[in-house]
Design a protein around this motif. Sequence first.
Motif, PDB file in Angstrom:
ATOM      1  N   THR A 150       0.841  -1.197   0.000  1.00  7.62           N
ATOM      2  CA  THR A 150       0.000   0.000   0.000  1.00  7.62           C
ATOM      3  C   THR A 150       0.878   1.250   0.000  1.00  7.62           C
ATOM      4  O   THR A 150       1.780   1.368   0.832  1.00  7.62           O
ATOM      5  N   PRO A 151       0.660   2.172  -0.920  1.00  8.75           N
ATOM      6  CA  PRO A 151       1.518   3.370  -0.958  1.00  8.75           C
ATOM      7  C   PRO A 151       1.281   4.267   0.248  1.00  8.75           C
ATOM      8  O   PRO A 151       0.256   4.198   0.917  1.00  8.75           O
ATOM      9  N   GLY A 152       2.262   5.136   0.496  1.00 12.44           N
ATOM     10  CA  GLY A 152       2.121   6.130   1.553  1.00 12.44           C
ATOM     11  C   GLY A 152       1.389   7.361   1.035  1.00 12.44           C
ATOM     12  O   GLY A 152       0.751   7.322  -0.024  1.00 12.44           O
ATOM     13  N   GLU A 153       1.520   8.461   1.773  1.00 12.27           N
ATOM     14  CA  GLU A 153       0.752   9.653   1.410  1.00 12.27           C
ATOM     15  C   GLU A 153       1.504  10.910   1.796  1.00 12.27           C
ATOM     16  O   GLU A 153       2.176  10.965   2.835  1.00 12.27           O
ATOM     17  N   PHE A 154       1.436  11.932   0.927  1.00  7.87           N
ATOM     18  CA  PHE A 154       1.948  13.276   1.177  1.00  7.87           C
ATOM     19  C   PHE A 154       0.768  14.199   1.447  1.00  7.87           C
ATOM     20  O   PHE A 154      -0.258  14.100   0.774  1.00  7.87           O
ATOM     21  N   LEU A 155       0.907  15.116   2.380  1.00  7.98           N
ATOM     22  CA  LEU A 155      -0.213  16.000   2.697  1.00  7.98           C
ATOM     23  C   LEU A 155       0.317  17.318   3.241  1.00  7.98           C
ATOM     24  O   LEU A 155       1.165  17.332   4.137  1.00  7.98           O
ATOM     25  N   ALA A 156      -0.156  18.419   2.680  1.00  7.82           N
ATOM     26  CA  ALA A 156       0.148  19.743   3.238  1.00  7.82           C
ATOM     27  C   ALA A 156      -0.906  20.095   4.268  1.00  7.82           C
ATOM     28  O   ALA A 156      -2.073  19.715   4.135  1.00  7.82           O
ATOM     29  N   GLY A 157      -0.513  20.828   5.300  1.00 13.14           N
ATOM     30  CA  GLY A 157      -1.451  21.232   6.332  1.00 13.14           C
ATOM     31  C   GLY A 157      -2.583  22.078   5.776  1.00 13.14           C
ATOM     32  O   GLY A 157      -2.508  22.590   4.653  1.00 13.14           O
ATOM     33  N   PRO A 158      -3.665  22.266   6.542  1.00 18.18           N
ATOM     34  CA  PRO A 158      -4.833  23.013   6.049  1.00 18.18           C
ATOM     35  C   PRO A 158      -4.485  24.471   5.768  1.00 18.18           C
ATOM     36  O   PRO A 158      -3.613  25.049   6.419  1.00 18.18           O
ATOM     37  N   SER A 159      -5.153  25.066   4.817  1.00 14.43           N
ATOM     38  CA  SER A 159      -4.941  26.476   4.505  1.00 14.43           C
ATOM     39  C   SER A 159      -5.479  27.346   5.634  1.00 14.43           C
ATOM     40  O   SER A 159      -6.261  26.897   6.479  1.00 14.43           O
ATOM     41  N   GLY A 160      -5.069  28.617   5.611  1.00 19.86           N
ATOM     42  CA  GLY A 160      -5.513  29.538   6.651  1.00 19.86           C
ATOM     43  C   GLY A 160      -7.011  29.729   6.675  1.00 19.86           C
ATOM     44  O   GLY A 160      -7.592  30.071   7.708  1.00 19.86           O
ATOM     45  N   GLY A 179      -8.537  22.096  24.253  1.00 24.00           N
ATOM     46  CA  GLY A 179      -8.941  21.673  22.925  1.00 24.00           C
ATOM     47  C   GLY A 179      -7.949  20.685  22.328  1.00 24.00           C
ATOM     48  O   GLY A 179      -7.212  19.991  23.037  1.00 24.00           O
ATOM     49  N   ILE A 180      -7.910  20.638  20.999  1.00 27.68           N
ATOM     50  CA  ILE A 180      -7.021  19.743  20.260  1.00 27.68           C
ATOM     51  C   ILE A 180      -5.795  20.537  19.808  1.00 27.68           C
ATOM     52  O   ILE A 180      -5.934  21.574  19.153  1.00 27.68           O
ATOM     53  N   PRO A 181      -4.580  20.071  20.121  1.00 23.82           N
ATOM     54  CA  PRO A 181      -3.378  20.806  19.706  1.00 23.82           C
ATOM     55  C   PRO A 181      -3.226  20.858  18.191  1.00 23.82           C
ATOM     56  O   PRO A 181      -3.543  19.895  17.480  1.00 23.82           O
ATOM     57  N   VAL A 182      -2.740  21.993  17.694  1.00 25.53           N
ATOM     58  CA  VAL A 182      -2.451  22.185  16.271  1.00 25.53           C
ATOM     59  C   VAL A 182      -0.942  22.378  16.137  1.00 25.53           C
ATOM     60  O   VAL A 182      -0.381  23.333  16.690  1.00 25.53           O
ATOM     61  N   VAL A 183      -0.285  21.494  15.406  1.00 26.34           N
ATOM     62  CA  VAL A 183       1.185  21.485  15.330  1.00 26.34           C
ATOM     63  C   VAL A 183       1.657  22.461  14.261  1.00 26.34           C
ATOM     64  O   VAL A 183       1.275  22.365  13.090  1.00 26.34           O
ATOM     65  N   MET A 184       2.505  23.421  14.670  1.00 32.40           N
ATOM     66  CA  MET A 184       3.140  24.358  13.756  1.00 32.40           C
ATOM     67  C   MET A 184       4.658  24.136  13.813  1.00 32.40           C
ATOM     68  O   MET A 184       5.156  23.432  14.695  1.00 32.40           O
ATOM     69  N   PRO A 185       5.444  24.732  12.886  1.00 37.83           N
ATOM     70  CA  PRO A 185       6.889  24.491  12.889  1.00 37.83           C
ATOM     71  C   PRO A 185       7.562  24.759  14.218  1.00 37.83           C
ATOM     72  O   PRO A 185       8.469  24.032  14.623  1.00 37.83           O
ATOM     73  N   LYS A 186       7.112  25.784  14.946  1.00 42.54           N
ATOM     74  CA  LYS A 186       7.742  26.101  16.225  1.00 42.54           C
ATOM     75  C   LYS A 186       7.557  24.998  17.261  1.00 42.54           C
ATOM     76  O   LYS A 186       8.279  24.952  18.267  1.00 42.54           O
ATOM     77  N   ASP A 187       6.591  24.106  17.033  1.00 43.16           N
ATOM     78  CA  ASP A 187       6.319  23.032  17.991  1.00 43.16           C
ATOM     79  C   ASP A 187       7.143  21.780  17.717  1.00 43.16           C
ATOM     80  O   ASP A 187       7.020  20.784  18.443  1.00 43.16           O
ATOM     81  N   VAL A 235      -1.518  11.327  18.769  1.00 42.90           N
ATOM     82  CA  VAL A 235      -2.573  10.823  17.890  1.00 42.90           C
ATOM     83  C   VAL A 235      -3.833  11.690  18.052  1.00 42.90           C
ATOM     84  O   VAL A 235      -4.274  11.969  19.181  1.00 42.90           O
ATOM     85  N   GLY A 236      -4.403  12.131  16.949  1.00 40.63           N
ATOM     86  CA  GLY A 236      -5.600  12.968  16.984  1.00 40.63           C
ATOM     87  C   GLY A 236      -5.310  14.450  16.952  1.00 40.63           C
ATOM     88  O   GLY A 236      -6.231  15.254  16.765  1.00 40.63           O
ATOM     89  N   TRP A 237      -4.033  14.846  17.136  1.00 36.25           N
ATOM     90  CA  TRP A 237      -3.686  16.246  16.982  1.00 36.25           C
ATOM     91  C   TRP A 237      -3.894  16.639  15.513  1.00 36.25           C
ATOM     92  O   TRP A 237      -4.064  15.784  14.643  1.00 36.25           O
ATOM     93  N   VAL A 238      -3.807  17.941  15.234  1.00 38.21           N
ATOM     94  CA  VAL A 238      -4.040  18.438  13.876  1.00 38.21           C
ATOM     95  C   VAL A 238      -2.748  19.029  13.320  1.00 38.21           C
ATOM     96  O   VAL A 238      -2.049  19.771  14.011  1.00 38.21           O
ATOM     97  N   CYS A 239      -2.446  18.659  12.081  1.00 39.60           N
ATOM     98  CA  CYS A 239      -1.310  19.274  11.386  1.00 39.60           C
ATOM     99  C   CYS A 239      -1.669  20.715  11.043  1.00 39.60           C
ATOM    100  O   CYS A 239      -2.724  20.983  10.465  1.00 39.60           O
ATOM    101  N   GLY A 240      -0.803  21.656  11.401  1.00 41.15           N
ATOM    102  CA  GLY A 240      -1.084  23.067  11.161  1.00 41.15           C
ATOM    103  C   GLY A 240      -0.679  23.525   9.767  1.00 41.15           C
ATOM    104  O   GLY A 240      -0.079  22.783   8.981  1.00 41.15           O
ATOM    105  N   THR A 241      -0.970  24.792   9.490  1.00 39.68           N
ATOM    106  CA  THR A 241      -0.741  25.363   8.166  1.00 39.68           C
ATOM    107  C   THR A 241       0.723  25.293   7.744  1.00 39.68           C
ATOM    108  O   THR A 241       1.022  25.072   6.581  1.00 39.68           O
TER     109      THR A 241
END
Length: 694
Positions: free
Chosen positions: A508-518, A531-539, A590-596
């Motif tokens: 099964t292939p993997g996946e590439f994904l960019a974080g959500p837009s602003g 709430g749910i943490p949103v991961v940004m580069p500083k984190d 697990v369950g955190w959100v990838c940031g922009t």
Amino acid sequence: METESQAAHAAHVVDRLWRAYAPYQRGRNTSDDVASMLAILVLAGFVESAGESGDTFVTLWRRAVEEARIGLSPLKDLRTALKSAGRHPRFPVRNARYFDAGVLGLDEGPEDAPWMAAFLTALWRPPTVTEAGLPEVCELLLERHAQEGTSSAGEFYTPRAVARLITALASPRPGDRMLDPACGSGSLLAAAAQRTRRAGRVDGDSYEAYATDRGNPRLAMMNLAIHGVEGPVVHAADPVSLFRSRGGSPADRVVSNPPFNQRIEEVDIVRWPFGVPPRSNANFAWLQLAWARLSTDGIAVLIMPPRAAWSEGSEAAIRANMIRNGTLLSIISLPAHLFAHTAIPVHVWVLARDKSHHLPADARRSVLFIDASRLGTRAPRQRNTLTAADVERISGRLHAWRRSPRSTPDEPGFSRSVSHEEILRNEASLDPRLYVDAESAGPRTAPEMSRLLDELIRHDQTASGSSADLWQSLDKCAQLVRDAVGLPRLPLRRIVEGPVGGDADDQTPGEFLAGPSGSLIRAEEYVDSGGIPVVMPKDLTGDDFSTESIRYITEEKAHGLGRYRLRPGDVVLARRGELGRCAVVREEQVGWVCGTGCFVLRPPAWLNAHYLVAYLRGREARTWLEAHSTGSMTMKTISLKVLGELPVALPDLGTQQAIARAMKQLDERERLLREQLALTREIRGGAVHGLFSG
């Protein structure tokens, strides 16, 4: 000095302006927006202070305001008004042609600057900018942009309280020649101008400023003009070129917050006074440049990362030469969380061209260390802020020590005067924590020293075992890759989307994904906590996730972003800033959100996530990413397409796992060594008291 009512007016005006602008950030390149905002403020102030009813720029300005009020784009009239005002002999920016290029969307159409009508309409409402004070509005607007804007850079904004501290330490006098070789938005020179200006103006010829980010000269010129500097001129430059062309007039005061750890080239073509700085970062290039540009009685005050105080190799040798030469007056540690988008604490270095102009003869072979790391006030989930009392305490201590070192005794837990000899015995370390005892520590007792020594022995034993294990792991890796020296590098996208062969059963292939837009996560949708943490580069710190300044969204909002929720084994990568930062998602995330500002890579079965992270953190991958990035020198950016082209060595899965284990052992070894170093310093700091207390 601003009154309380004026400060309240300024806060109200800026809040109104920002609310008008904020909805137009999404889906646009906003890098020049703040420069355009300041251009509008400069023009507004000039119309009010110097404009007459018959002036073309006044007519155009009034028409632009009316256009904005009825919902039409004022861009065309604003452009023409700015050019017309720039030809006026009293216009505060000398080189209007250089000033207006690229601001107010001069190369773009109205659709690329949709915020201007709303901004101009908000500017027109009471209280006016004049009532609030143009410099105060400018400072608050820059601060708001630094905190909430969609783009930032390492050389951009120094918080107002920090700028006032730097100015207080430098103590510029009216008529002093000022220099900032990495001025960013011009905040430090603006603070100096406010301190020294007479009759509301400061001669721009006495202000010399450069910016390493080529997008900042216009912004800095407008900021300085707003703060009363007559005809400011700011150029783009770098430390090496500035050092080679340093034949200009000496500076009485140098103030700067240069980009940290910036890579530089051609360092060998310059004769540095204290030693050749490493190419990997320009910290000691900036320090030597500042010192070299000083007049005989000049003082330089620079903000530096803490690592500059204790780094080894060539930087330690440069520090030692600076100490022997009597260059250092003081090193001051400031608290963490002072700057937007980073928790890093900073040090302030105070340099003198000649200490004999600043200290009595019996104190010239000493340095004042101040540990101000516990000062400041911080509201929950807000930046730390130095109060006026903090600024006065720090600067007052330095000035009192300079006036009379003998009558300014050490202050336990805060400051200490240390001889050059003691500093050199400590391998030229300039970490204030090494010299300023903690206020509550008190003398070590013999039993406590014994406990610390026992703990150090345990660390030695653990580290010894760690070294043996590490040697075995690396030796095993060397054997495994011996036959793979010529292993071809495959594009990362091809590896992820595969299959590329190997011994994995799951194809099964993997996946590439960019974080959500602003537009998917708006600024007002973040919550304080729970709430749910949103991961940004500083984190992304090291190979792990930091929650120290992480932001949150509600569970309901996160539920609608299921595609971006993190899964076990995902690799999160920074898409801007320090490229190569990444971490593997564990159960805790697990369950955190990838940031922009991040990418998510979901590795296929034939790619070990920990191996990939080790590879991305390595020199080869980081060098490639920097070479293929876009953006400014201080804010690198990569696209998902470019990341997919990254060449990656892909050995068999067993070799990947072995290399990943060895890299983990190296990380653990580094952690042990850091703990040993901290413990050794703690023992050394209390050793004498501990021996006598026995």
